[in-house]
Design a protein around this motif. Structure first.
Motif, PDB file in Angstrom:
ATOM      1  N   ASP A 249       0.779  -1.390  -0.078  1.00  0.00           N
ATOM      2  CA  ASP A 249       0.125  -0.048   0.050  1.00  0.00           C
ATOM      3  C   ASP A 249       0.899   1.253   0.131  1.00  0.00           C
ATOM      4  O   ASP A 249       0.610   2.258  -0.599  1.00  0.00           O
ATOM      5  N   LYS A 250       1.955   1.223   0.744  1.00  0.00           N
ATOM      6  CA  LYS A 250       2.907   2.400   0.686  1.00  0.00           C
ATOM      7  C   LYS A 250       3.677   2.515  -0.599  1.00  0.00           C
ATOM      8  O   LYS A 250       3.723   3.631  -0.938  1.00  0.00           O
ATOM      9  N   ALA A 251       3.870   1.645  -1.067  1.00  0.00           N
ATOM     10  CA  ALA A 251       4.654   1.502  -2.453  1.00  0.00           C
ATOM     11  C   ALA A 251       3.674   2.000  -3.570  1.00  0.00           C
ATOM     12  O   ALA A 251       4.208   2.814  -4.562  1.00  0.00           O
ATOM     13  N   VAL A 252       2.313   1.544  -3.661  1.00  0.00           N
ATOM     14  CA  VAL A 252       1.765   2.124  -4.639  1.00  0.00           C
ATOM     15  C   VAL A 252       1.376   3.695  -4.326  1.00  0.00           C
ATOM     16  O   VAL A 252       1.214   4.424  -5.116  1.00  0.00           O
ATOM     17  N   GLU A 253       1.134   3.999  -3.120  1.00  0.00           N
ATOM     18  CA  GLU A 253       0.990   5.552  -2.784  1.00  0.00           C
ATOM     19  C   GLU A 253       2.207   6.505  -3.170  1.00  0.00           C
ATOM     20  O   GLU A 253       1.957   7.208  -4.111  1.00  0.00           O
ATOM     21  N   ALA A 254       3.274   5.752  -2.764  1.00  0.00           N
ATOM     22  CA  ALA A 254       4.482   6.667  -3.266  1.00  0.00           C
ATOM     23  C   ALA A 254       4.829   6.621  -4.838  1.00  0.00           C
ATOM     24  O   ALA A 254       5.255   7.832  -5.396  1.00  0.00           O
ATOM     25  N   ALA A 255       4.696   5.320  -5.533  1.00  0.00           N
ATOM     26  CA  ALA A 255       4.733   5.206  -6.938  1.00  0.00           C
ATOM     27  C   ALA A 255       3.828   6.146  -7.722  1.00  0.00           C
ATOM     28  O   ALA A 255       4.290   6.842  -8.663  1.00  0.00           O
ATOM     29  N   HIS A 256       2.651   6.094  -7.245  1.00  0.00           N
ATOM     30  CA  HIS A 256       1.550   7.002  -7.824  1.00  0.00           C
ATOM     31  C   HIS A 256       1.698   8.438  -7.840  1.00  0.00           C
ATOM     32  O   HIS A 256       1.752   9.206  -8.570  1.00  0.00           O
ATOM     33  N   ARG A 257       2.223   8.850  -6.502  1.00  0.00           N
ATOM     34  CA  ARG A 257       2.467  10.476  -6.257  1.00  0.00           C
ATOM     35  C   ARG A 257       3.675  10.892  -7.265  1.00  0.00           C
ATOM     36  O   ARG A 257       3.716  11.954  -8.081  1.00  0.00           O
ATOM     37  N   MET A 258       4.873  10.259  -7.265  1.00  0.00           N
ATOM     38  CA  MET A 258       5.854  10.365  -8.190  1.00  0.00           C
ATOM     39  C   MET A 258       5.661  10.203  -9.792  1.00  0.00           C
ATOM     40  O   MET A 258       6.045  11.269 -10.461  1.00  0.00           O
ATOM     41  N   ALA A 259       4.845   9.542 -10.121  1.00  0.00           N
ATOM     42  CA  ALA A 259       4.551   9.359 -11.506  1.00  0.00           C
ATOM     43  C   ALA A 259       3.576  10.495 -11.902  1.00  0.00           C
ATOM     44  O   ALA A 259       3.727  11.104 -12.908  1.00  0.00           O
ATOM     45  N   GLN A 260       2.666  10.590 -11.078  1.00  0.00           N
ATOM     46  CA  GLN A 260       1.834  11.856 -11.240  1.00  0.00           C
ATOM     47  C   GLN A 260       2.381  13.185 -11.535  1.00  0.00           C
ATOM     48  O   GLN A 260       1.976  14.066 -12.195  1.00  0.00           O
ATOM     49  N   GLU A 261       3.363  13.197 -10.558  1.00  0.00           N
ATOM     50  CA  GLU A 261       4.044  14.640 -10.449  1.00  0.00           C
ATOM     51  C   GLU A 261       5.028  14.825 -11.684  1.00  0.00           C
ATOM     52  O   GLU A 261       5.159  15.920 -12.221  1.00  0.00           O
ATOM     53  N   GLU A 262       5.691  13.850 -12.079  1.00  0.00           N
ATOM     54  CA  GLU A 262       6.524  13.766 -13.233  1.00  0.00           C
ATOM     55  C   GLU A 262       6.002  13.497 -14.607  1.00  0.00           C
ATOM     56  O   GLU A 262       6.503  14.377 -15.585  1.00  0.00           O
ATOM     57  N   ARG A 263       4.751  12.794 -14.573  1.00  0.00           N
ATOM     58  CA  ARG A 263       4.292  12.913 -16.124  1.00  0.00           C
ATOM     59  C   ARG A 263       4.897  12.550 -16.978  1.00  0.00           C
ATOM     60  O   ARG A 263       5.025  12.969 -18.217  1.00  0.00           O
TER      61      ARG A 263
END
Length: 466
Positions: free
Chosen positions: A406-420
């Motif tokens: 759950d923490k990995a999905v949250e962190a990966a999602h946040r970074m991927a969406q910020e960098e696009r």
């Protein structure tokens, strides 16, 4: 359910001993009960024993039992037969001269006249088995699919003799098949895996090779030295018709797929695999090549096979697109439980926000290393977290230690969406087993799907092919 009544006479009034009461063990009990075959059951787990008693079973500790009263010991494939050390009941059976078999061997003895397709290999066997089943269904060939994928073999419908059973077979299962060998036996590839259960690489290869004894057809991928060696040995015995499969290496006889994704039968072009949405990537091209050869051997016309491949929906937990959020694809590859399988995903996508880790396997991550330049950032979980962190640090790959999915999905999602990043993916491809935090890779994949779908309102998610 498969009718085991044909076995009863040969058992001479003796009972069946059943060890392991999970996915395969309880169906063995139920099939025996329906056939009037007496059974004695055991599982080292108290809850499993209690459930068996509630289902009307006779339970006895088989490590202490008198094996003279048993015709055979039917073991679940997950229980050690030889390594790291045999289960005490297996030792007891051997000492008494009682044969040790699995549910697929029972199936074979009950239905010796049906054609069978057995598919094995370190990676890709589930996708290939599902693909073969899909092709046969589209071709309207009476068939059923099971074994290591989906349903346990004895729960499959009892089909007439002209039907085909398509069975995914793990090395654990082939170890428990002293006489069964499929009519059409297919090997995709061999790389180090499950060495703790087979002692070493020779033991692992020998377990796989059991499928190729006797007459029939052998379909073998030859892109690794172990599989090429197996094919050479099968050819020396001259008992089976042989068909070689390769990706990238032209074959004058056999099926090969070019670097451009075009499949050939010898010199004859079959189809362009880029027209098959769920069969992208070289690993899937090998799966497609094996499936084509298998289905053609089963009597399906090449044009029917090609058309069915184009409509194949893919396999859950194997590079399955869960969602596309703001142009970022979220890929469930939970079935990638080892280095080689994860490497297949890493070479398919770029750039990657990689969620990896779990219960580590022997052998490290040498294949994944080839594609680390595609990894934008890694998010590590499970027992393998510290080891993978040390490895990635040495390769100058950025990572975050997350601990849990759950923490990995949250962190990966946040970074991927910020960098696009263009064509970026959030990829769960663990390169590890799931047993440290999940019951199996399916539960891990289901958890990933739920976490992704909870990230944003459903209306904002553009779903993929999942």
């Amino acid at each position: 359910m498969i009718d085991l009544a044909p076995l009863k006479t040969a058992m001479n009034g003796k009972a069946a001993a059943i060890l392991g009461l999970g996915k395969s063990g309880m169906p063995v009990f139920e099939a025996c009960r329906r056939a009037g075959i007496p059974c004695v059951l055991w599982d080292d787990n108290a809850d499993a024993r209690a459930a068996a008693v509630a289902a009307g079973a006779t339970v006895e500790d088989l490590s202490q039992a008198d094996f003279s009263k048993f015709a055979f010991l039917c073991m679940s494939p997950g229980i050690p037969l030889t390594h790291p050390k045999p289960h005490p009941a297996a030792l007891k059976a051997r000492a008494a001269g009682v044969e040790i078999i699995g549910d697929i061997e029972l199936f074979h003895r009950a239905k010796p006249n049906n054609r069978t397709i057995g598919i094995t290999g370190t990676n890709g066997k589930s996708t290939t088995t599902a693909l073969v089943g899909h092709i046969l269904k589209e071709a309207k060939v009476p068939s059923a699919v099971g074994g290591n994928i989906g349903e346990a073999v004895l729960t499959l419908p009892d089909l007439p003799d002209d039907a085909i059973y398509v069975l995914e077979m793990s090395s654990y299962q082939t170890d428990l098949c002293p006489t069964f060998a499929p009519t059409i036996a297919a090997m995709l590839n061999i790389s180090p895996d499950h060495l703790d259960r087979h002692g070493d690489m020779n033991g692992y290869v020998a377990a796989k090779e059991r499928m190729f004894k006797g007459a029939g057809t052998a379909v073998v991928g030859v892109d690794d030295e172990y599989s090429q060696g197996l094919l050479d040995r099968v050819r020396q015995k001259a008992l089976r018709r042989t068909i070689a499969i390769s990706v990238g290496r032209p074959l004058t006889s056999g099926i090969y797929v070019s670097a451009e994704g075009v499949m050939f039968d010898g010199r004859d072009k079959i189809m362009n695999l880029h027209t098959c949405p769920s069969l992208q990537g070289q690993h899937n091209w090998q799966n497609a090549g094996v499936a084509f050869a298998v289905c053609r051997e089963a009597g399906v016309a090449p044009d029917v096979i090609a058309k069915a491949m184009q409509s194949f929906p893919g396999l859950a937990h194997r590079q399955n697109t869960v969602a596309i959020i703001n142009g970022i694809a979220y890929i469930n590859d939970s079935k990638a439980t080892n280095d080689q399988a994860a490497a297949m995903a890493l070479r398919t996508f770029d750039p990657i926000y990689w969620i990896a880790g779990g219960k580590p396997k022997d052998g490290g991550y040498r294949d994944c290393e080839k594609y680390l330049e595609r990894v934008r950032h890694a998010f590590l979980i499970g027992e393998a977290e510290a080891g993978m962190a040390e490895w990635l640090n040495g390769k100058n790959v950025h990572f975050t230690r997350c601990g849990t999915l759950d923490k990995a999905v949250e962190a990966a999602h946040r970074m991927a969406q910020e960098e696009r990043k263009e064509k970026a993916v959030v990829l769960l491809s663990p390169a590890c087993a799931s047993f440290d935090q999940f019951k199996n890779f399916e539960k891990r994949g289901e958890a990933f799907v739920s976490l992704v779908q909870a990230l944003v309102p459903a209306a904002a998610i553009k779903r993929g092919n999942g």
